[in-house]
Design an enzyme around this catalytic site. Structure first.
Site, PDB file in Angstrom:
ATOM      1  N   ALA A 127       0.835  -1.268  -0.048  1.00 44.33           N
ATOM      2  CA  ALA A 127      -0.136   0.150   0.051  1.00 44.33           C
ATOM      3  C   ALA A 127       0.852   1.331  -0.073  1.00 44.33           C
ATOM      4  O   ALA A 127       1.398   1.705   1.017  1.00 44.33           O
ATOM      5  CB  ALA A 127      -0.725   0.058   1.344  1.00 44.33           C
ATOM      6  N   THR A 129       0.042   3.839  -2.897  1.00 47.71           N
ATOM      7  CA  THR A 129      -0.884   4.797  -3.595  1.00 47.71           C
ATOM      8  C   THR A 129      -1.860   5.467  -2.822  1.00 47.71           C
ATOM      9  O   THR A 129      -2.816   4.791  -1.969  1.00 47.71           O
ATOM     10  CB  THR A 129      -1.664   4.141  -4.839  1.00 47.71           C
ATOM     11  N   THR A 161      -4.134  -3.538  -4.842  1.00 45.05           N
ATOM     12  CA  THR A 161      -4.540  -5.050  -5.351  1.00 45.05           C
ATOM     13  C   THR A 161      -4.327  -6.069  -3.794  1.00 45.05           C
ATOM     14  O   THR A 161      -3.439  -5.784  -3.141  1.00 45.05           O
ATOM     15  CB  THR A 161      -3.346  -5.374  -6.129  1.00 45.05           C
ATOM     16  N   GLN A 336     -12.787  -6.188 -33.750  1.00 45.70           N
ATOM     17  CA  GLN A 336     -13.007  -5.738 -34.862  1.00 45.70           C
ATOM     18  C   GLN A 336     -13.360  -6.786 -35.875  1.00 45.70           C
ATOM     19  O   GLN A 336     -13.957  -6.950 -36.637  1.00 45.70           O
ATOM     20  CB  GLN A 336     -12.100  -4.574 -35.405  1.00 45.70           C
ATOM     21  N   GLU A 363       0.677  -0.103 -12.049  1.00 44.70           N
ATOM     22  CA  GLU A 363       2.257  -0.035 -11.898  1.00 44.70           C
ATOM     23  C   GLU A 363       2.859   0.686 -12.749  1.00 44.70           C
ATOM     24  O   GLU A 363       4.199   0.234 -13.287  1.00 44.70           O
ATOM     25  CB  GLU A 363       2.646  -1.434 -11.951  1.00 44.70           C
ATOM     26  N   THR A 365       1.925   4.405 -15.209  1.00 44.06           N
ATOM     27  CA  THR A 365       1.070   4.697 -16.384  1.00 44.06           C
ATOM     28  C   THR A 365       1.787   4.739 -17.690  1.00 44.06           C
ATOM     29  O   THR A 365       3.235   5.170 -17.709  1.00 44.06           O
ATOM     30  CB  THR A 365       0.133   6.079 -16.566  1.00 44.06           C
TER      31      THR A 365
END
Length: 389
Positions: A127, A129, A161, A336, A363, A365
């Site tokens: 932990a 974030t 998570t 598609q 983890e 960006t």
């Protein structure tokens, strides 16, 4: 430059490939049905049963050192295993692994946290974030104030998570605001029964993160993991333990998706011909296969550097960035190719579509990876010629 696997490495990869095909893929429809009913794709007992099957074949603690009862496999072999597991969305992981920073714990902490985590008796979460500190981990506001032989922790963590299931947390808190991240952040090992709480965060995918709340949670001084004030170093060690693992997992998903797309293209006919005969579809297949091969070698290069003690942060950032972007492009192409059917929940493509989108966020960006890559190049810490110079 030897690009071949040893016989032992082939045996390991092939066993995992068979396990995924025979034990996990048959569960996919069940997982989809349960998830759509807002239930866990597989239960804890079902996961345990699968892990025990793998353990009976020797697959336990993939990266856990042999001294702690694991296989002690290197990064390259682990990335190959992760790619095989990525070929299914069934939420499986091999038993016997633990967070890498727990191995730096004291003997007493290892007895209390590391060994029970390896054995499966306890579950952990990491932990760092917070609502206002995602990519900028140095901006954390969670605090720990010392009172005698205790620390009092206050604050919130988000998008954690495993936070809803964890028995204990490795939580990072500011212990000296004036020193900032370098010397002022400490990691604490905190059992759930010490008072922190968690609540689930609903997301567009099946990843089930948690929000953690700490309100005057008291822990002993002995709860510090590592050294006081050196928590940020531990956090970077945890984060950097294997960014190559995420694109490795995406690699397996992309392989499976393109195989599904090609099978569909061979059988789906328009205007009297299989759509596999259409140039537009052929280009989708060709582009996807080329990108998959490029991703494979980005992942393996980063993992090889880890195994050989070479600073792989640049390579891992490149693999993470490329893997996230290309996996999203590939799953979009495959959807598609399937047309309207791809958009339905009758096929699992939309499920992968939602899952792979996360790869560009958590983890680190895409933007953070680009920032890291560019800074390393501009400051001369890395070269566009690669690690060979």
């Amino acid at each position: 430059m030897d690009l071949n696997l040893s016989p032992e490495e082939k045996d390991i990869r092939d066993w995992v490939r068979t396990f995924v095909t025979k034990e996990l893929m048959p569960l996919e429809q069940q997982v989809l049905t349960r998830e759509r009913n807002h239930e866990p794709g597989i239960t804890h007992d079902e996961l345990k049963a699968l892990q025990n099957k793998a353990k009976a074949a020797g697959f336990f603690g993939i990266q856990t050192p042999e001294s702690h009862g694991g296989m002690g496999l290197g990064a390259v072999m682990t990335s190959l295993i992760q790619a095989e597991l990525g070929r299914t969305f069934v939420p499986f992981r091999f038993a016997g692994d633990a967070d890498n920073i727990l191995f730096s714990a004291t003997e007493e902490q290892q007895e209390r946290y590391l060994l029970p985590t390896i054995s499966g008796e306890k579950r952990s979460c990491f932990a760092i974030t917070e609502p206002g500190a995602g990519s900028d981990a140095r901006a954390i506001r969670n605090t720990a104030r010392r009172e005698g032989d205790e620390w009092v922790i206050n604050g919130e963590k988000t998008f954690i998570t495993g936070g809803n299931e964890a028995d204990f947390v490795m939580v990072f808190a500011v212990t000296d605001r004036e020193k900032g991240a370098d010397g002022g952040v400490t990691c604490f090992l905190v059992d759930r029964d010490m008072g922190w709480t968690s609540s689930p965060i609903d997301t567009m995918g099946e990843w089930g993160p948690a929000a953690l709340s700490f309100e005057d949670v008291r822990v002993p001084h002995s709860a510090i993991l590592g050294e006081e004030g050196h928590g940020f170093d531990l956090a970077m060690q945890w984060i950097g333990k294997g960014r190559y693992m995420l694109p490795a997992n995406a690699l397996g998903a992309c392989e499976r998706l393109v195989e599904m797309g090609m099978e569909w293209a061979r059988n789906r006919k328009t205007f009297g011909l299989p759509i596999a005969e259409r140039q537009a579809i052929q280009w989708m297949v060709a582009d996807s296969a080329t990108e998959i091969e490029a991703l494979r070698w980005l992942v393996l290069a980063a993992a090889w550097q880890v195994d050989n003690g070479i600073d792989s942060r640049q390579s891992q950032s490149m693999a993470k960035l490329y893997g996230g972007v290309k996996a999203n492009e590939i799953v979009d192409r495959v959807l598609q190719m399937h047309g309207g059917m791809g958009y339905t929940r009758e096929l699992p493509i939309e499920r992968w579509y939602r899952e792979l989108r996360l790869l560009r966020i958590y983890e680190g960006t895409d933007e953070i990876q680009r920032r890291t890559i560019a800074r390393n190049l501009l400051k001369g810490h890395a070269s566009v010629r690669g690690h060979l110079g």
